[in-house]
Design an enzyme around this catalytic site. Sequence first.
Site, PDB file in Angstrom:
ATOM      1  N   ARG A 110       0.202  -6.638   9.215  1.00  5.02           N
ATOM      2  CA  ARG A 110      -0.474  -7.934   9.194  1.00  5.02           C
ATOM      3  C   ARG A 110       0.504  -9.016   8.746  1.00  5.02           C
ATOM      4  O   ARG A 110       0.934  -9.011   7.582  1.00  5.02           O
ATOM      5  CB  ARG A 110      -1.669  -7.934   8.228  1.00  5.02           C
ATOM      6  CG  ARG A 110      -2.869  -7.114   8.659  1.00  5.02           C
ATOM      7  CD  ARG A 110      -4.008  -7.405   7.680  1.00  5.02           C
ATOM      8  NE  ARG A 110      -5.215  -6.667   7.975  1.00  5.02           N
ATOM      9  CZ  ARG A 110      -5.687  -5.649   7.263  1.00  5.02           C
ATOM     10  NH1 ARG A 110      -5.018  -5.246   6.201  1.00  5.02           N
ATOM     11  NH2 ARG A 110      -6.802  -5.049   7.594  1.00  5.02           N
ATOM     12  N   ASP A 137       4.392  -0.153   5.220  1.00  4.02           N
ATOM     13  CA  ASP A 137       4.353   0.978   6.146  1.00  4.02           C
ATOM     14  C   ASP A 137       4.426   0.401   7.567  1.00  4.02           C
ATOM     15  O   ASP A 137       4.541  -0.820   7.748  1.00  4.02           O
ATOM     16  CB  ASP A 137       3.046   1.753   5.931  1.00  4.02           C
ATOM     17  CG  ASP A 137       3.099   3.170   6.476  1.00  4.02           C
ATOM     18  OD1 ASP A 137       4.137   3.569   7.027  1.00  4.02           O
ATOM     19  OD2 ASP A 137       2.085   3.876   6.346  1.00  4.02           O
ATOM     20  N   HIS A 183       0.895   6.674   2.655  1.00  3.66           N
ATOM     21  CA  HIS A 183       1.586   5.486   2.151  1.00  3.66           C
ATOM     22  C   HIS A 183       1.258   5.250   0.682  1.00  3.66           C
ATOM     23  O   HIS A 183       2.137   4.952  -0.136  1.00  3.66           O
ATOM     24  CB  HIS A 183       1.204   4.273   2.994  1.00  3.66           C
ATOM     25  CG  HIS A 183       1.924   3.028   2.613  1.00  3.66           C
ATOM     26  ND1 HIS A 183       1.515   1.767   3.014  1.00  3.66           N
ATOM     27  CD2 HIS A 183       3.041   2.818   1.842  1.00  3.66           C
ATOM     28  CE1 HIS A 183       2.344   0.866   2.522  1.00  3.66           C
ATOM     29  NE2 HIS A 183       3.269   1.468   1.812  1.00  3.66           N
ATOM     30  N   ASP A 205      -2.943  -6.011   1.744  1.00  3.94           N
ATOM     31  CA  ASP A 205      -2.367  -7.242   2.292  1.00  3.94           C
ATOM     32  C   ASP A 205      -3.390  -8.222   2.845  1.00  3.94           C
ATOM     33  O   ASP A 205      -3.032  -9.301   3.326  1.00  3.94           O
ATOM     34  CB  ASP A 205      -1.336  -6.912   3.378  1.00  3.94           C
ATOM     35  CG  ASP A 205      -1.919  -6.035   4.484  1.00  3.94           C
ATOM     36  OD1 ASP A 205      -3.122  -5.702   4.422  1.00  3.94           O
ATOM     37  OD2 ASP A 205      -1.164  -5.665   5.403  1.00  3.94           O
ATOM     38  N   ASP A 206      -4.679  -7.851   2.764  1.00  5.43           N
ATOM     39  CA  ASP A 206      -5.718  -8.764   3.245  1.00  5.43           C
ATOM     40  C   ASP A 206      -6.606  -9.266   2.108  1.00  5.43           C
ATOM     41  O   ASP A 206      -7.754  -9.638   2.326  1.00  5.43           O
ATOM     42  CB  ASP A 206      -6.579  -8.073   4.306  1.00  5.43           C
ATOM     43  CG  ASP A 206      -7.292  -6.834   3.766  1.00  5.43           C
ATOM     44  OD1 ASP A 206      -6.933  -6.375   2.665  1.00  5.43           O
ATOM     45  OD2 ASP A 206      -8.206  -6.330   4.449  1.00  5.43           O
ATOM     46  N   ASP A 284     -10.006   6.863  -0.816  1.00  4.67           N
ATOM     47  CA  ASP A 284     -10.966   6.145  -1.663  1.00  4.67           C
ATOM     48  C   ASP A 284     -12.262   6.922  -1.843  1.00  4.67           C
ATOM     49  O   ASP A 284     -12.814   6.991  -2.950  1.00  4.67           O
ATOM     50  CB  ASP A 284     -11.227   4.733  -1.129  1.00  4.67           C
ATOM     51  CG  ASP A 284     -11.556   4.704   0.359  1.00  4.67           C
ATOM     52  OD1 ASP A 284     -11.400   5.748   1.035  1.00  4.67           O
ATOM     53  OD2 ASP A 284     -11.957   3.635   0.855  1.00  4.67           O
ATOM     54  N   SER A 315     -10.687   0.435   9.483  1.00  8.08           N
ATOM     55  CA  SER A 315     -12.135   0.612   9.362  1.00  8.08           C
ATOM     56  C   SER A 315     -12.904  -0.147  10.437  1.00  8.08           C
ATOM     57  O   SER A 315     -14.129  -0.076  10.492  1.00  8.08           O
ATOM     58  CB  SER A 315     -12.612   0.140   7.986  1.00  8.08           C
ATOM     59  OG  SER A 315     -12.375  -1.238   7.829  1.00  8.08           O
TER      60      SER A 315
END
Length: 440
Positions: A110, A137, A183, A205-206, A284, A315
């Site tokens: 991203r 990654d 990662h 990163d979001d 998670d 996702s």
Amino acid sequence: MFRKRGSLILCGTFLFITWNAILVLLLWGRPSPSQPGGEHGEVAERPTNDMMEDVLRMADTFEAELEMQKEILMQIKNQQALWEPSNGNGPKVVVQRQPVIPVLVIACNRVTVRRCLDKLLELRPSADLFPIIVSQDCGNAETAEVIRSYGNQVVHLKQPDLSDIAVRPEHKKFQGYYKISRHYRWALNQVFKTLSHSSVVIVEDDLEVAPDFFEYFQALLPLLKSDPSLWCVSAWNDNGRDGYVDPGKAKLLYRTDFFPGLGWMLLRELWEELEPKWPASFWDDWMRQPEQRRNRACIRPEISRSLTFGRKGVSLGQFYDKYLRYIKLNTEFVPFTKLDLSYLKEETYREHFEKEVYSAPVVTYEDVKQGQLKGTGPFRLQYSSKDSFKVLAKNLGVMDDLKSGVPRTGYRGVVSFISRGKRIYLAPPPGWTQYDPTWS
């Protein structure tokens, strides 16, 4: 300034020793009541009342003086604690160091990682206390160039293994989840083993962060270290949509049995526990299993300190359009490091929380939905089964999924949220003891 402080310490030590030496000489110089006196060898008279008063007065003075000197010594000791030798180059001031908490940004392809990094760098109070480590990654050149553009403001790590992972055929579509788990493992090993940090805050990163994001984690690190019933601190409230949180309680924090993620802090000791059994995928949800959670809780806020802006990802936008895009990001700076957070300790918190929940009046779903609640609240809405929980949660607009029987944001089965301006506790019956992992 350093030389002046050193002189003051030496001077204080000299005065302390000199004064006590004078006191000892004075006491030794006084004649003893049984000491022979005069040139004719007469025996001294028995002490008079005046002499006794003098002795008692001197004893009181001596005791007070000892107390004062003890205090001076403690001050000198405290001052010396701020100094350490510097290899013959004069004294070196050692400031009482605040812990270093690196922020690990998990990145892939991203280019919008720029939005995440810009906000982190804008709000970061100290580059020394909060180094930013970007672990990338995917090998995406455009994203790598964005990260490189920040120069020495961030540490740029590149995950070396970009190969596909062998998975069983039915999991081929989940290849991305396998790579993310790989990662995470590599990146956390870099933070804790290679760079030797003792804690870390992980963001992806979001994510965009709130003005008090760093303050929040800095304040809660001591609690995380001292309370073995905690295993993480999260910036995220899964039910933190606008209208479902109290905008006037930005400083309100909770314990939760549900692992929230999305901007979370862990300690090296936890990573040493998890790393040997780290899962190949879906890390998670794996964290939310009883075998990993081990009845430990996380801290989470009433109003989120992180916000996800990444609709696209592995996702495929799951939950994003219905829930995540509406999460309210805190805008008020709360000075958490100046607040008393001891109410979050396990025994104190549990006793107070359960008392508040189960002393609240029981109401019906219709009362809540139609806004017919009378009084300021809070109110308790009771569920008794997996199905009743899911129906009530879904109809009231809070997340209805459970992981290993734990509802999102739940603490001892209770989900707290605001509905039509009233605090609602969606709660199991009194006497709740444990989660049922089959409720998933």
